[in-house]
Design an enzyme around this catalytic site. Structure first.
Site, PDB file in Angstrom:
ATOM      1  N   ASP A  44      -6.900 -11.319   5.258  1.00 50.64           N
ATOM      2  CA  ASP A  44      -6.760  -9.865   5.142  1.00 50.64           C
ATOM      3  C   ASP A  44      -5.555  -9.437   4.312  1.00 50.64           C
ATOM      4  O   ASP A  44      -4.954  -8.379   4.553  1.00 50.64           O
ATOM      5  CB  ASP A  44      -6.676  -9.206   6.543  1.00 50.64           C
ATOM      6  N   LYS A  57      -7.243  -9.364  -0.640  1.00 57.03           N
ATOM      7  CA  LYS A  57      -7.905 -10.127  -1.719  1.00 57.03           C
ATOM      8  C   LYS A  57      -8.993  -9.292  -2.390  1.00 57.03           C
ATOM      9  O   LYS A  57      -9.138  -9.307  -3.614  1.00 57.03           O
ATOM     10  CB  LYS A  57      -8.528 -11.425  -1.144  1.00 57.03           C
ATOM     11  N   GLY A 105     -14.047 -10.128   5.555  1.00 53.65           N
ATOM     12  CA  GLY A 105     -14.328  -8.720   5.284  1.00 53.65           C
ATOM     13  C   GLY A 105     -13.389  -8.296   4.181  1.00 53.65           C
ATOM     14  O   GLY A 105     -12.177  -8.276   4.375  1.00 53.65           O
ATOM     15  N   HIS A 106     -13.917  -8.027   2.997  1.00 55.25           N
ATOM     16  CA  HIS A 106     -13.090  -7.721   1.831  1.00 55.25           C
ATOM     17  C   HIS A 106     -13.297  -6.260   1.435  1.00 55.25           C
ATOM     18  O   HIS A 106     -14.380  -5.867   1.009  1.00 55.25           O
ATOM     19  CB  HIS A 106     -13.453  -8.660   0.669  1.00 55.25           C
ATOM     20  N   GLN A 136     -10.553 -15.721   3.850  1.00 50.49           N
ATOM     21  CA  GLN A 136      -9.559 -16.105   4.856  1.00 50.49           C
ATOM     22  C   GLN A 136      -8.183 -16.294   4.188  1.00 50.49           C
ATOM     23  O   GLN A 136      -7.941 -15.732   3.143  1.00 50.49           O
ATOM     24  CB  GLN A 136      -9.982 -17.382   5.597  1.00 50.49           C
TER      25      GLN A 136
END
Ligand code: GDP
Ligand code: IMO
Ligand code: MG
Length: 427
Positions: A13, A16, A40-41, A222
């Site tokens: 988180d 990225k 989750g991006h 990650q």
């Protein structure tokens, strides 16, 4: 000139998604190499606000091919939802799924959740998305790959046996609810119908793109400290977010990786269990979490908050060999009166400067901080370095010196254009 790895330097988180969306304007391919929809991006640009879990973050750019690599484990239901949303939003990028990527099956999800429950107070705090069990099957050579989805009748035959074994484990060991063979078979035909046009070989495309001197961005998921080998085991994910994972997770020759870019938040967060030496607990941590909106993009869980840990950051930079680093969320620190940076740990009465990956030792480490004055003014949205307050510049150069790696970009807000380019990592 050709491949650029973008890798999380902390516990995930780091931002990225935002940085990859920004960099992808210069890419022909953006390729995800590890993890699954545990990621989750977040991407915010003129086309809207998006949270991508499987599709790479180059999707908002026309002519960018977004590849889901062999190192990724794919939950087809989530991917279908994501592609449907992408089409609805009219995002112009293209999508390709490696025929060698593995499928997260319904029994993997069931098992992930049952295993977590059975761990009791030593639970990892997984995302419950079936990621660990899917990688276990891959390594045990009993996984199902995307190429098998192209032959659903054959897969249907194989599935009866697999589901019987998995249901034995689910019911007899964990007292859980069995997975329905019929529903799973139906899913397979639905997945085949929707996803077949996207599944193909990807390595020839990589080769061609690299030979034509076009850029490929290797999208990390990650963070390095969650790496199955190099992270804070066992409180890690089940893949390699570090540079080695980028190579095996795509099949790109290491020599073609021109630059390796590490992404760090200006402070630290961690979701799930595991040692976190610089964690700010209690009311202050809660206040920052609320103010900064630090809640998971995938699970909505509150993220644990901590000061920037340069001992951990230097470790992740060294194992990856970052050429430059990106600092995100600088603006989140705007109203902090003083800002601490952990520069050493105390362990058993001794001062150490090397990050101990041994989880027992790390849990006992006490952070030693240097305190810098906060800048107490808004950096939100600033896009020129010269406009940053002096104390913010001091903070950034402190980090740069500690890691001995230059900062290439500074992010000052969640949107694409809220960024300072010191030296664009992709020329
Ligand atoms: P990822 O998993 O590394 O892509 O990061 P996430 O998207 O899970 O979490 C990063 C969060 O920080 C998201 O909510 C982003 O919109 C947000 N974000 C990224 N960069 C910045 C920034 O510079 N400032 C602020 N305020 N938010 C940011
Ligand atoms: P992105 O790509 C933050 C964490 C989980 C848990 C551990 C293992 O958005 O940075 P898993 O479901 O992978 O078996 O859970 O890893 N985790 C993440 N934390 N960001 C992520 O991805 C994460 N993916 C997994 O919270 O502690
Ligand atoms: Mg995330």
């Amino acid at each position: 000139m050709p491949a650029y790895a973008v890798i999380g330097g902390q516990w995930g988180d780091e931002g990225k998604g935002k940085i990859i969306d920004y960099l992808a304007r210069k890419a022909s391919i953006v390729a995800r190499y590890s993890g699954g929809n545990n990621a989750g991006h977040t991407v915010i640009n003129d086309q809207g606000k998006f949270a991508f879990h499987l599709v790479p973050c180059g999707i908002a750019w026309e002519n960018v091919m977004n590849v889901i690599g062999n190192g990724v484990v794919v939950d087809p239901n989530i991917l279908i939802d994501e592609i449907t949303k992408i089409k609805k939003a009219d995002l112009p990028g293209k999508i390709l799924i490696s025929n060698k990527s593995h499928i997260v099956m319904p029994y993997h999800i069931e098992l992930d959740q049952l295993e977590e429950r059975s761990r009791g107070n030593t639970s990892i705090g997984t995302t419950g998305r079936g990621i660990g069990p899917a990688y276990v099957d891959k390594v045990a050579r009993s996984g199902i790959r995307m190429d098998e989805l192209l032959y659903p009748l054959k897969l249907q035959e194989k599935l009866a046996e697999i589901i019987e074994i998995k249901n034995n484990i689910i019911q007899k060991i964990y007292n859980g609810n069995p997975v329905s063979l019929e529903n799973t078979v139906n899913s397979i035909f639905r997945w085949n119908n929707f996803l077949s046009p996207y599944i193909d070989e990807v390595n020839h495309l990589f080769e061609k793109t690299l030979n034509e001197d076009k850029n490929i961005i290797l999208e990390g998921a990650q963070g390095s400290l969650l790496d199955i080998d190099h992270g804070t085991y066992p409180y890690v994910t089940s893949s390699n977010p570090t540079i080695g994972g980028a190579i095996t997770g795509l099949g790109i020759p290491p020599k073609k990786i021109t630059r390796n870019i590490g992404i760090y938040k200006a402070y630290c967060t961690r979701v799930g269990s595991g040692a976190f030496p610089t964690e700010i607990k209690g009311k202050i941590g809660e206040k920052i979490r609320q103010q900064a909106g630090e809640f998971g993009t995938t699970t909505g869980r509150g993220r644990r908050i901590g000061w920037f840990d340069s001992v951990a950051a230097k470790f992740s930079s060294n194992i990856n060999g970052f050429d430059s680093i990106v600092i995100t969320r600088l603006d989140t620190l705007d109203s902090w009166k003083e800002i601490k940076i952990c520069t050493k740990y105390e362990l058993d009465g001794k001062i150490i400067e090397n990050f101990p990956v041994d989880h027992e030792k790390l849990s006992q480490c006490k952070p030693i901080y240097e305190t810098l004055e906060g800048w107490n003014s808004s950096t939100f949205g600033i896009s020129e370095y010269s406009k940053l307050p002096l104390k913010a510049k001091n903070y950034l150069s402190f980090i740069e010196k500690k890691l001995n790696v230059p900062i290439s970009l500074i992010s000052t807000g969640p949107k694409r254009e809220e960024i300072i380019a010191i030296k664009d990592p992709i020329p």
